[in-house]
Scaffold this motif. Structure first.
Motif, PDB file in Angstrom:
ATOM      1  N   PRO A  45       0.802  -1.236   0.000  1.00  0.00           N
ATOM      2  CA  PRO A  45       0.000   0.000   0.000  1.00  0.00           C
ATOM      3  C   PRO A  45       0.829   1.278   0.000  1.00  0.00           C
ATOM      4  O   PRO A  45       0.477   2.247  -0.679  1.00  0.00           O
ATOM      5  CB  PRO A  45      -0.831  -0.125   1.277  1.00  0.00           C
ATOM      6  CG  PRO A  45      -0.978  -1.605   1.477  1.00  0.00           C
ATOM      7  CD  PRO A  45       0.327  -2.186   1.032  1.00  0.00           C
ATOM      8  N   SER A  46       1.921   1.301   0.745  1.00  0.00           N
ATOM      9  CA  SER A  46       2.732   2.529   0.807  1.00  0.00           C
ATOM     10  C   SER A  46       3.364   2.831  -0.559  1.00  0.00           C
ATOM     11  O   SER A  46       3.505   3.999  -0.939  1.00  0.00           O
ATOM     12  CB  SER A  46       3.825   2.389   1.870  1.00  0.00           C
ATOM     13  OG  SER A  46       4.666   1.280   1.588  1.00  0.00           O
ATOM     14  N   LEU A  47       3.732   1.795  -1.314  1.00  0.00           N
ATOM     15  CA  LEU A  47       4.301   2.017  -2.649  1.00  0.00           C
ATOM     16  C   LEU A  47       3.239   2.479  -3.633  1.00  0.00           C
ATOM     17  O   LEU A  47       3.526   3.266  -4.544  1.00  0.00           O
ATOM     18  CB  LEU A  47       4.955   0.727  -3.165  1.00  0.00           C
ATOM     19  CG  LEU A  47       6.198   0.242  -2.413  1.00  0.00           C
ATOM     20  CD1 LEU A  47       6.739  -1.032  -3.043  1.00  0.00           C
ATOM     21  CD2 LEU A  47       7.281   1.330  -2.416  1.00  0.00           C
ATOM     22  N   VAL A  48       2.030   2.011  -3.461  1.00  0.00           N
ATOM     23  CA  VAL A  48       0.928   2.455  -4.324  1.00  0.00           C
ATOM     24  C   VAL A  48       0.716   3.953  -4.160  1.00  0.00           C
ATOM     25  O   VAL A  48       0.514   4.687  -5.147  1.00  0.00           O
ATOM     26  CB  VAL A  48      -0.376   1.688  -3.991  1.00  0.00           C
ATOM     27  CG1 VAL A  48      -1.548   2.260  -4.791  1.00  0.00           C
ATOM     28  CG2 VAL A  48      -0.213   0.200  -4.290  1.00  0.00           C
ATOM     29  N   VAL A  49       0.771   4.418  -2.927  1.00  0.00           N
ATOM     30  CA  VAL A  49       0.534   5.837  -2.662  1.00  0.00           C
ATOM     31  C   VAL A  49       1.762   6.684  -2.974  1.00  0.00           C
ATOM     32  O   VAL A  49       1.668   7.704  -3.673  1.00  0.00           O
ATOM     33  CB  VAL A  49       0.113   6.037  -1.187  1.00  0.00           C
ATOM     34  CG1 VAL A  49      -0.002   7.526  -0.853  1.00  0.00           C
ATOM     35  CG2 VAL A  49      -1.200   5.327  -0.908  1.00  0.00           C
ATOM     36  N   GLU A  50       2.934   6.266  -2.486  1.00  0.00           N
ATOM     37  CA  GLU A  50       4.129   7.109  -2.563  1.00  0.00           C
ATOM     38  C   GLU A  50       4.813   7.050  -3.926  1.00  0.00           C
ATOM     39  O   GLU A  50       5.393   8.039  -4.372  1.00  0.00           O
ATOM     40  CB  GLU A  50       5.115   6.693  -1.471  1.00  0.00           C
ATOM     41  CG  GLU A  50       4.565   6.925  -0.060  1.00  0.00           C
ATOM     42  CD  GLU A  50       5.385   6.227   1.010  1.00  0.00           C
ATOM     43  OE1 GLU A  50       6.493   5.737   0.679  1.00  0.00           O
ATOM     44  OE2 GLU A  50       4.930   6.166   2.164  1.00  0.00           O
ATOM     45  N   ILE A 106      -8.171  -3.931  -3.755  1.00  0.00           N
ATOM     46  CA  ILE A 106      -8.616  -2.602  -3.322  1.00  0.00           C
ATOM     47  C   ILE A 106      -8.889  -2.593  -1.816  1.00  0.00           C
ATOM     48  O   ILE A 106      -8.525  -1.649  -1.104  1.00  0.00           O
ATOM     49  CB  ILE A 106      -9.885  -2.187  -4.102  1.00  0.00           C
ATOM     50  CG1 ILE A 106      -9.540  -1.979  -5.580  1.00  0.00           C
ATOM     51  CG2 ILE A 106     -10.499  -0.931  -3.503  1.00  0.00           C
ATOM     52  CD1 ILE A 106     -10.746  -1.747  -6.464  1.00  0.00           C
ATOM     53  N   THR A 107      -9.506  -3.675  -1.330  1.00  0.00           N
ATOM     54  CA  THR A 107      -9.797  -3.777   0.103  1.00  0.00           C
ATOM     55  C   THR A 107      -8.512  -3.811   0.924  1.00  0.00           C
ATOM     56  O   THR A 107      -8.391  -3.135   1.955  1.00  0.00           O
ATOM     57  CB  THR A 107     -10.634  -5.029   0.386  1.00  0.00           C
ATOM     58  OG1 THR A 107     -11.801  -5.025  -0.431  1.00  0.00           O
ATOM     59  CG2 THR A 107     -11.045  -5.087   1.850  1.00  0.00           C
ATOM     60  N   ILE A 108      -7.542  -4.595   0.472  1.00  0.00           N
ATOM     61  CA  ILE A 108      -6.254  -4.693   1.168  1.00  0.00           C
ATOM     62  C   ILE A 108      -5.583  -3.318   1.227  1.00  0.00           C
ATOM     63  O   ILE A 108      -5.074  -2.890   2.268  1.00  0.00           O
ATOM     64  CB  ILE A 108      -5.338  -5.707   0.458  1.00  0.00           C
ATOM     65  CG1 ILE A 108      -5.902  -7.121   0.596  1.00  0.00           C
ATOM     66  CG2 ILE A 108      -3.916  -5.641   1.018  1.00  0.00           C
ATOM     67  CD1 ILE A 108      -5.239  -8.138  -0.309  1.00  0.00           C
ATOM     68  N   PHE A 109      -5.578  -2.644   0.085  1.00  0.00           N
ATOM     69  CA  PHE A 109      -4.945  -1.319   0.025  1.00  0.00           C
ATOM     70  C   PHE A 109      -5.615  -0.342   0.993  1.00  0.00           C
ATOM     71  O   PHE A 109      -4.946   0.342   1.785  1.00  0.00           O
ATOM     72  CB  PHE A 109      -5.011  -0.780  -1.403  1.00  0.00           C
ATOM     73  CG  PHE A 109      -4.705   0.678  -1.505  1.00  0.00           C
ATOM     74  CD1 PHE A 109      -3.408   1.162  -1.315  1.00  0.00           C
ATOM     75  CD2 PHE A 109      -5.713   1.600  -1.765  1.00  0.00           C
ATOM     76  CE1 PHE A 109      -3.129   2.521  -1.390  1.00  0.00           C
ATOM     77  CE2 PHE A 109      -5.448   2.953  -1.845  1.00  0.00           C
ATOM     78  CZ  PHE A 109      -4.149   3.414  -1.655  1.00  0.00           C
ATOM     79  N   LEU A 110      -6.943  -0.261   0.945  1.00  0.00           N
ATOM     80  CA  LEU A 110      -7.662   0.713   1.769  1.00  0.00           C
ATOM     81  C   LEU A 110      -7.522   0.411   3.262  1.00  0.00           C
ATOM     82  O   LEU A 110      -7.234   1.320   4.069  1.00  0.00           O
ATOM     83  CB  LEU A 110      -9.143   0.728   1.370  1.00  0.00           C
ATOM     84  CG  LEU A 110      -9.464   1.260  -0.027  1.00  0.00           C
ATOM     85  CD1 LEU A 110     -10.949   1.110  -0.319  1.00  0.00           C
ATOM     86  CD2 LEU A 110      -9.038   2.715  -0.168  1.00  0.00           C
ATOM     87  N   GLY A 122       3.563  -1.059   4.734  1.00  0.00           N
ATOM     88  CA  GLY A 122       4.771  -1.354   3.969  1.00  0.00           C
ATOM     89  C   GLY A 122       5.011  -2.829   3.755  1.00  0.00           C
ATOM     90  O   GLY A 122       6.037  -3.211   3.179  1.00  0.00           O
ATOM     91  N   ILE A 123       4.106  -3.670   4.214  1.00  0.00           N
ATOM     92  CA  ILE A 123       4.268  -5.119   4.068  1.00  0.00           C
ATOM     93  C   ILE A 123       3.561  -5.583   2.798  1.00  0.00           C
ATOM     94  O   ILE A 123       2.393  -5.260   2.588  1.00  0.00           O
ATOM     95  CB  ILE A 123       3.689  -5.861   5.289  1.00  0.00           C
ATOM     96  CG1 ILE A 123       4.456  -5.469   6.546  1.00  0.00           C
ATOM     97  CG2 ILE A 123       3.729  -7.366   5.075  1.00  0.00           C
ATOM     98  CD1 ILE A 123       3.895  -6.072   7.819  1.00  0.00           C
TER      99      ILE A 123
END
Length: 307
Positions: A45-50, A106-110, A122-123
């Motif tokens: 998730p952090s890589l998706v955002v950053e 999408i659920t995992i990311f959110l 970050g995992i």
């Protein structure tokens, strides 16, 4: 799915081969390059955002963390996927599989980024488990009374298994706060998006049924109107012609055949009911011509001239 095709032509088998091939590629590349695959293709998730690695929400489902992880997911894909693909066809099956897998991503990311956050964001998450849980829900919807062996031992109906797994995954997600090595969030996401799929498709089906019902009603109305029109166009107009002849040239202008015809029809319509008011009747009126009692009304007019 065409019964004459080999199972290896089905998307279930293709997905199994794709996932297995990618797993062996990970193993062949070793910890460095294989780890790079997880970094770029797993869902972090952090890589998706950053860094904008939005493709990870899709690609994560084709990677696996070990042979046992791969085996369980592919076994479930085989057991649940084959009957679903046979029921739906390959195109619809593949669309549903990718929809629930993407929905789980999408659920995992959110959840992992906005709810749990911190180190959890970050995992990386990898595996087809979310899509597989979507297949479990679909199997339970399509074959609710089918018996499944829980832990390969206990028989349980598919509809109860779906509910049991849903409750277990929700409890596990809440109790672990995202800290488990198993992605309970992804499992729940697959179930939830599978349910969304069935709710939307169910509403579409009801809409189509409503449209079909309205179409059927309109078809029956048109059929009825056509029948009325045909009856009007094919109606025997001899009585109306005789009435006009009498009005124009008198009773003496009738032939013997016409006179006998009038007598016969008078007898047949002697007890006619539900006739309109005499003053409302006009043999040339289109409304009167559609009436099933027009002959009786003409007879009533004729009686004024024939005693």
């Amino acid at each position: 799915m065409n019964g004459n095709r080999s199972n290896f032509d089905s998307w279930v088998m293709r997905l199994i081969m794709i996932n297995t091939g990618i797993f062996f590629l990970q193993s062949f590349l070793g910890p460095n390059e294989g780890g790079a695959m997880v970094y770029y293709l797993g869902l972090v998730p952090s890589l998706v955002v950053e860094k904008g690695y939005v493709w990870q929400i899709f690609t994560y489902m084709f990677l696996h963390g070990g042979f046992f992880h791969l085996f369980l997911n592919m076994y479930a894909l085989l057991i649940f996927g084959i009957p679903i693909e046979q029921n739906w066809g390959s195109k619809k099956f593949l669309g549903y599989f990718l929809f629930t897998g993407l929905g789980a991503g999408i659920t995992i990311f959110l959840i992992n980024y906005f709810l749990f956050g911190g180190m959890i964001a970050g995992i990386p998450t990898i595996g087809a488990s979310g899509a597989v849980f979507g297949l479990l829900l679909a199997f339970g919807m399509l074959y609710p009374d089918a018996q499944i062996l829980l832990f390969f031992i206990l028989p349980i109906k598919a509809k109860y298994l779906v509910v049991l797994y849903g409750l277990f995954e929700f409890y596990s997600m809440v109790s672990s706060s995202g800290g488990s090595e198993i992605s309970h969030v992804g499992h729940l996401g697959g179930l939830v998006f599978g349910l969304i799929y069935f709710l939307v498709r169910g509403r579409e089906r009801h809409t189509l049924r409503g449209k079909s019902f309205r179409t059927k009603i309109m078809r029956e109305i048109r059929k009825r109107d056509t029948a009325i029109q045909a009856r009007v166009e094919n109606r025997d107009n001899s009585l109306a012609d005789i009435l006009k002849k009498i009005k124009e040239r008198g009773i003496e202008s009738l032939s013997d055949d016409e006179f006998q015809q009038i007598r016969y029809i008078m007898i047949m319509n002697d007890n006619a009911e539900n006739l309109c008011v005499e003053t409302d009747f006009n043999v040339d009126d289109p409304y009167c011509q559609k009436c099933d009692n027009i002959n009786a009304c003409i007879v009533r007019e004729l009686k004024k001239y024939i005693h």
